[in-house]
Enzyme design. Structure first.
Site, PDB file in Angstrom:
ATOM      1  N   ARG A 216       6.764  -6.335   2.635  1.00  0.00           N
ATOM      2  CA  ARG A 216       6.893  -6.065   4.444  1.00  0.00           C
ATOM      3  C   ARG A 216       7.832  -6.639   5.084  1.00  0.00           C
ATOM      4  NH1 ARG A 216       1.933  -7.612   2.137  1.00  0.00           N
ATOM      5  NH2 ARG A 216       0.097  -6.254   2.303  1.00  0.00           N
ATOM      6  N   LYS A 239       1.311 -12.138   4.336  1.00  0.00           N
ATOM      7  CA  LYS A 239      -0.023 -11.674   4.791  1.00  0.00           C
ATOM      8  C   LYS A 239      -1.106 -11.935   3.836  1.00  0.00           C
ATOM      9  CE  LYS A 239      -2.403  -7.293   6.382  1.00  0.00           C
ATOM     10  NZ  LYS A 239      -2.193  -6.004   6.662  1.00  0.00           N
ATOM     11  N   HIS A 323       7.854  -0.583   8.688  1.00  0.00           N
ATOM     12  CA  HIS A 323       6.944  -0.763   7.699  1.00  0.00           C
ATOM     13  C   HIS A 323       6.750   0.547   6.824  1.00  0.00           C
ATOM     14  CE1 HIS A 323       3.326  -2.563   6.119  1.00  0.00           C
ATOM     15  NE2 HIS A 323       2.771  -1.324   6.281  1.00  0.00           N
ATOM     16  N   ARG A 326       7.773   0.597   3.174  1.00  0.00           N
ATOM     17  CA  ARG A 326       6.932   0.078   2.047  1.00  0.00           C
ATOM     18  C   ARG A 326       6.235   1.600   1.477  1.00  0.00           C
ATOM     19  NH1 ARG A 326       4.014  -4.266   0.382  1.00  0.00           N
ATOM     20  NH2 ARG A 326       1.772  -4.215   0.605  1.00  0.00           N
ATOM     21  N   HIS A 346      -1.022  -5.121  -3.968  1.00  0.00           N
ATOM     22  CA  HIS A 346      -2.452  -4.785  -3.417  1.00  0.00           C
ATOM     23  C   HIS A 346      -3.593  -5.099  -4.455  1.00  0.00           C
ATOM     24  CE1 HIS A 346      -0.793  -1.080  -0.768  1.00  0.00           C
ATOM     25  NE2 HIS A 346      -0.687  -2.300  -0.208  1.00  0.00           N
ATOM     26  N   TYR A 355      -0.563   4.363   0.498  1.00  0.00           N
ATOM     27  CA  TYR A 355       0.780   4.085   0.950  1.00  0.00           C
ATOM     28  C   TYR A 355       1.485   5.348   0.156  1.00  0.00           C
ATOM     29  CZ  TYR A 355       0.667  -0.177   3.085  1.00  0.00           C
ATOM     30  OH  TYR A 355       0.806  -1.207   4.191  1.00  0.00           O
TER      31      TYR A 355
END
Length: 367
Positions: A216, A239, A323, A326, A346, A355
């Site tokens: 990120r 995050k 973003h 990503r 993830h 994604y």
């Protein structure tokens, strides 16, 4: 007023005592009816004990408290303000193992929830109240925020039930907002055009790191040279708190670069601890200092718009942001046989699949 005639099957029972046979198992149960309130109380299957307790309740003052205690109205606990519960919840949610970023976001959302419901009694809050609150975000075209608020409110009431502050969760019956992702995906073609056109070395390095590592914006901006050791670049995601060790031998053939080579390019004539840094002093920024996240976003957008104009690409009302690199990283690494789920950090494959979805930004080859 004369009492109702007794059922023939209850003729041998004292007043206010009744029997009922369960058709499923054939068992006989006895019930006492309070002559004052009309409320019914089960006395079990023992006829002798039921008769004795009914007689005592009807006539005997000494034994009357035994049944009177059961007939008495339950004491209703006084309701408390929702704002008072949020004070309690404020000590609970930090124990859920949230990241610093999520904690900050949660505090902000809790302030909005307190403003909406703080003065209400917690047991008086109904599903309609919750639905009306969530609708304010949906009507403002903020469906993702509506879903996030619903999730937080649901947890707030779940914890309140566990602590005995209320009995029902009014959020359960509400429907989560339906959100459609509007932001377009970033294509490799546009990425290469941006990379070639920009005259800012730090933006080139940020774009290369983003595509190679799939991290990120916050994590790209936080990468330090000291995190590169033992053949790995060590990343702790801001995050999620996920701890990743990315091999510096990692190579992406689509752009002809490897991680070790890009880290080497980050070392210029300016001494800095940051991989992505200012190469010279400008304005309030000193040479060697890190790039502010808002600056990353702004300059990326400028380079994107210029490259799109040069290519004659219409990005529409929702152009790809920083973003989106990503997502592009996930698709490119997957195409070259690597597991994008591990790369992106993830916890579940479903998120990675989101994604990898190109949303129609790429051509499909048909042999």
């Amino acid at each position: 007023m004369a009492p109702r005639p007794r059922n023939p099957g209850s003729k041998d029972l004292p007043p206010n005592l009744y029997r009922k046979t369960d058709r499923r198992n054939g068992a006989t149960y006895y019930t006492y009816r309070d002559p004052v309130s009309g409320r019914m109380f089960g006395l079990g299957k023992d006829k002798e004990a039921a008769v004795m307790e009914a007689v005592a309740a009807n006539h005997a003052e000494v034994l009357r408290p035994t049944l009177r205690a059961r007939i008495a109205e339950p004491v209703v606990e006084a309701d408390r303000k929702f704002a008072d519960w949020l004070i309690e919840y404020d000590a609970i949610y930090p124990e859920k193992g949230l990241s610093v970023h999520t904690m900050r976001t949660t505090r902000s959302r809790l302030r909005a929830i307190k403003e909406a419901f703080g003065n209400k009694y917690i047991r008086s809050i109904r599903t309609m109240d919750i639905a009306s609150f969530l609708a304010t975000f949906t009507k403002a075209d903020k469906a993702p925020m509506s879903k996030a608020m619903r999730s937080l409110l649901r947890d707030v009431f779940t914890e309140a039930i566990a602590a005995g502050w209320c009995d029902l969760n009014p959020v359960d019956a509400t429907r989560p907002a339906r959100s459609k992702v509007k932001r377009s995906r970033l294509s490799l073609e546009l990425w290469k055009a941006m990379h070639a056109a920009t005259d800012r070395p730090w933006l080139k390095r940020a774009m290369e790191l983003a595509l190679l590592t799939g991290q990120r914006r916050d994590d790209i901006g936080s990468m330090l040279f000291k995190d590169d050791h033992d053949g790995f670049l060590h990343v702790v995601q801001s995050k999620t708190g996920a701890r990743l060790r990315l091999s510096t031998a990692l190579r992406l053939e689509a752009i002809g670069l490897d991680l070790a080579g890009v880290i080497k390019l980050c070392r210029d004539r300016v001494v800095s601890k940051h991989l992505v840094h200012h190469s010279r002093s400008a304005g309030g920024a000193k040479a060697g200092s890190s790039i502010k996240l808002n600056t990353l976003t702004l300059i990326f957008a400028e380079a994107r718009d210029q490259a799109a104009a040069n290519l004659g690409i219409d990005l529409g009302p929702h152009p790809p942001s920083f973003h989106e690199m990503r997502s592009l990283a996930a698709r490119l690494h997957a195409a070259e046989g690597r597991d994008p789920q591990k790369l992106l950090g993830h916890r579940n494959a479903a998120m990675t699949e989101m994604y990898k979805d190109g949303r129609g930004s790429e051509w499909i080859d048909v042999a």
